[in-house]
Design an enzyme around this catalytic site. Structure first.
Site, PDB file in Angstrom:
ATOM      1  N   GLN C 199     -71.427 -58.219  56.630  1.00  0.00           N
ATOM      2  CA  GLN C 199     -72.078 -57.473  57.812  1.00  0.00           C
ATOM      3  C   GLN C 199     -71.879 -58.544  58.903  1.00  0.00           C
ATOM      4  O   GLN C 199     -72.749 -59.575  58.871  1.00  0.00           O
ATOM      5  CB  GLN C 199     -73.672 -57.291  57.654  1.00  0.00           C
ATOM      6  CG  GLN C 199     -73.905 -56.551  56.086  1.00  0.00           C
ATOM      7  CD  GLN C 199     -73.518 -54.999  56.468  1.00  0.00           C
ATOM      8  OE1 GLN C 199     -73.978 -54.558  57.438  1.00  0.00           O
ATOM      9  NE2 GLN C 199     -72.480 -54.421  55.515  1.00  0.00           N
ATOM     10  N   ALA C 240     -82.330 -49.955  59.609  1.00  0.00           N
ATOM     11  CA  ALA C 240     -80.929 -50.444  58.886  1.00  0.00           C
ATOM     12  C   ALA C 240     -80.041 -50.603  59.915  1.00  0.00           C
ATOM     13  O   ALA C 240     -80.208 -50.755  61.218  1.00  0.00           O
ATOM     14  CB  ALA C 240     -80.849 -49.240  57.931  1.00  0.00           C
ATOM     15  N   HIS C 241     -78.636 -51.075  59.621  1.00  0.00           N
ATOM     16  CA  HIS C 241     -77.583 -51.493  60.278  1.00  0.00           C
ATOM     17  C   HIS C 241     -77.222 -50.334  61.143  1.00  0.00           C
ATOM     18  O   HIS C 241     -77.060 -49.258  60.744  1.00  0.00           O
ATOM     19  CB  HIS C 241     -76.702 -51.951  59.413  1.00  0.00           C
ATOM     20  CG  HIS C 241     -76.184 -51.149  58.181  1.00  0.00           C
ATOM     21  ND1 HIS C 241     -75.147 -51.651  57.479  1.00  0.00           N
ATOM     22  CD2 HIS C 241     -76.529 -50.168  57.612  1.00  0.00           C
ATOM     23  CE1 HIS C 241     -75.010 -51.007  56.280  1.00  0.00           C
ATOM     24  NE2 HIS C 241     -75.872 -49.729  56.581  1.00  0.00           N
ATOM     25  N   ASN C 242     -76.854 -50.881  62.524  1.00  0.00           N
ATOM     26  CA  ASN C 242     -76.241 -50.000  63.228  1.00  0.00           C
ATOM     27  C   ASN C 242     -76.958 -48.947  63.783  1.00  0.00           C
ATOM     28  O   ASN C 242     -76.584 -47.870  64.575  1.00  0.00           O
ATOM     29  CB  ASN C 242     -74.755 -49.406  62.873  1.00  0.00           C
ATOM     30  CG  ASN C 242     -73.862 -50.393  62.552  1.00  0.00           C
ATOM     31  OD1 ASN C 242     -73.818 -51.095  61.513  1.00  0.00           O
ATOM     32  ND2 ASN C 242     -72.814 -50.733  63.458  1.00  0.00           N
TER      33      ASN C 242
END
Lengths: 344, 344, 344
Positions: C199, C240-242
């Site tokens: 990540q 969460a990511h993105n």
């Protein structure tokens, strides 16, 4: 750090098309490219971006055909996704190269330290802790008495590990995670008051486990709360006392596992799932988001959804009816009028 | 530390059967016993383990009959569970015997400190804080200005207590808990923007409260968010501004109580429960896991389940029908065909 | 600090009725007043408290009529609520007046520091971080390498910000929040094992964002997780990511936004809401508590409730039927008996 196309191609055993002296210093998705960025193309769905991207270098498959000229430098390899991923890993692992000790830290005299360990400032390691080789203890970490930590494990800033817990090798624990706080156990006494049940067990985390930020894993009342090899826990998860989670099970954020549950191997739980206490979940079970499980799941590879949980397909069918319940009720009322009307 | 059977028996006013010099250094469940472990047997359900256990010493009731020889040394007492629990408590309290001050710590000159206090390394105590006798402030704790902490309270590593909050005596607050962060209050301004409403109240936690890891209790907008005597909060709970939780109420992990709720005494909320804002919950109310409460509950000792919450028995009955909704719909469609067919 | 009625009235451009030398040193709701407290009355619903309150000074609207004598000193202003709020803000901002550096701290040599910065004890600022003017970094904060923080931002004790993240101006981040931990991404390998997907993106938080205690915002796999201007996140939220969250969107405690969701502007999510991955939520969407959203919401200003989410009004209607499902089933069974009886 800047890297030339020719150097990257050598590393990947690939070939350059374009300027071998083109340099990049960052990664970017092909559709979000910018000069100085390295991207890749593997999915044909994104092929159009190959001609539009602003990225300086793009890694593509050897077999990739070009329909038009491209602006970027290309590196052709056998498997563009895999090559790109290997560069990402190289980059990520370079972030963990620190070793040595910042100041101030507190390391009790009785601590056993392996080789090539990093200890960040304001971290605390209590008596009789044993820290394996290559462990990275970032800043403001707390490691209690008698804790053991296996090789290559990374503890991010602010991780707290209570006394007597055991952490395996190649684990990664993110900031704010709390390992080994007391399980939630109280015995009623008098009319309405509670007495704390001492929580004197520990937490055992096996190898290759990743634990997300602010996740809590409580110590056992007696014995151990156990997280088996390869388990991946997302952020803000609650794992209660005496739980066991089987190998390679993956649990998404904000899920909660109540006390003494035994979760099998290779399970997948989506976010915000809840399990009641003392349940056994078979291997390979998948549970959908926000499901509430109040009974053991004995059949391996079951797919479950709903609160209370039921077979996934049944749940989807029920949900379809739930959405139209007012219509169903109207229809029943109408049928009743017709029938009771006839009856009268 | 090792203890002989004879010493344990003396402490418990019990009698030894077997080797009075047998030693143990740990506790274990009878079914998870190992040499060097002390176990107990109280529940007849586990009686078979008495003959199988690997534990070195087992505490049993005076009245316990033996059907076969046992391998372990026995200690007979009036109440095996109670005796074992008293040993656990002794052990657990011995973990909190630290006092003195590790270095470095930051203690403002204007702090008032009682006697026999422990302050762990990297902890911070701001101006005008008052810390009672026997308080244990573990490592990396933050105590803001004007905070008061009563006697015997234990703050585990990394607890954060914002300015002006008041913590009672005999409390235990686990790692990562945040007491007194701003309540979530914003007033719309202009078309779409928000202006923060200053949160200038505090949090008041009364005596004998336990607060789990990474639980958050927000300060009041004005006045106090209040946690009454004997309340037990599990991990990852959200308590919003101006909430009041009544005496001896117990709340399981990941539940959330919205702003200005007033929860009664002796309530029990299971995990992942949510309460909407400004609700009043009567004394003794029990709420099942994942329930969503959107209206006040006025009847004491109600048992509630579901989202939205309803009477527990009614909810269970509804859930039974929900599981079979597709069948119900089919049946209604069939009845419709029969009736409408006749009608036509 | 004590303030006289005459001084407060001057500051607010108001007039005193009663003792101009009356002093106050605290704020209180009018119904919870005490001597030495300043209160206000704006809502006619609370008018009776004007005659009962124990507060020393009460701010009221110029137009407020008195039906009986009052015990307190009054300050009359054009808009009592606004005047009171401005005093609260003055008080709250005075809490952030600290500057300078406590000891010990760890500030890498390559850090760029603006003017009038406060750095609390045990805080850590890694290499190449850039900290803007008037930033307040409270105690035990971690700021990773290359992090940039804009002017006037406040980081409360124990905030953790991983490397490369960017925080805007005028933000406020509460204790225990974790910004930039790894997104939850693993690729299956072999039969059942997982390999971590590095990540390597970051988190970008724009201006005027408030982030609650123990909330987690994960870094992007590549690119950025983005929190736009004016967003307000409560405690214990998972982002969460993105993910991208649009301007001025407000999200209540314990909600979770899965990977790659794109949430619009001016949305409002209540507590414990969950969004599945890769969804797009239009501007101005409101989502009720505990809702589970598994499909994109394309219509701006939709109001959604339920798990799975549906139109709010439809959901309320369905819930009404759900509560009475056992009755509905009985009725259908009865109709069936009547009809099938006839048929037989």
């Amino acid at each position: 750090m800047e890297f030339k196309a020719s150097v990257i191609a050598d590393f990947l055993h690939g070939t350059v098309e374009g300027d071998p002296d083109a340099t990049v210093s960052a990664f970017a998705k092909i559709e979000e490219g910018h000069p100085g960025a390295l991207s890749f193309l593997a999915n044909p769905k994104y092929e159009k971006y190959l001609y539009e991207t602003a990225s300086g270098i793009v890694i593509i498959n050897k077999a990739q055909k070009l329909e038009r000229p491209v602006k970027c430098t290309l590196i052709r390899v056998d498997d563009a996704y895999r090559s790109f991923a290997s560069l990402l890993e190289l980059y990520a692992s370079s972030q963990q190269e620190k070793s040595g000790r910042e100041e101030p830290v507190f390391v009790a005299a009785s601590v056993t330290l392996g080789e090539n360990i990093f200890i960040g400032a304001f971290s605390y390691i209590a008596g009789n802790a044993r820290i394996g080789n290559n462990v990275k203890i970032h800043q403001q970490v707390y490691i209690g008495e008698n804790v053991a930590i296996g090789e290559n494990t990374v503890l991010y800033p602010g991780v707290k590990i209570y006394h007597d817990c055991i952490i395996g090798s190649d684990c990664m624990i993110h900031s704010g995670a709390v390992i080994g706080a007391d399980g939630f156990g109280f015995a009623p006494q008098n009319a309405a008051d509670y007495k704390k049940i001492p929580q004197i067990g520990n937490v055992v985390i096996e190898d290759r486990v990743e634990i997300g930020a602010n996740t809590c894993i409580d110590r056992a009342t007696m014995g151990s709360t156990i997280i088996r090899k390869g388990v991946k826990l997302d952020n803000l998860i609650q794992v209660a006392h005496n739980v066991e989670i089987g190998e390679n099970t993956v649990i998404a954020a904000q899920s909660g596992i109540s006390g003494s549950c035994k979760v099998g191997r290779n399970c997948m739980f989506a976010g915000q799932v809840g399990l009641a206490g003392h349940l056994a979940i078979a291997d390979g079970v998948k549970i959908g988001a926000q499901s509430g499980i109040n009974a053991s799941i004995k059949k391996p590879d079951s797919v479950i959804l709903g609160s209370p949980g039921m077979d996934y397909q049944d749940c989807i069918k029920s949900y379809v009816v739930v959405r139209r319940l007012p219509d169903l009720k109207k229809k029943v009322d109408e049928l009743e009028r017709i029938i009771k009307g006839k009856d009268s």
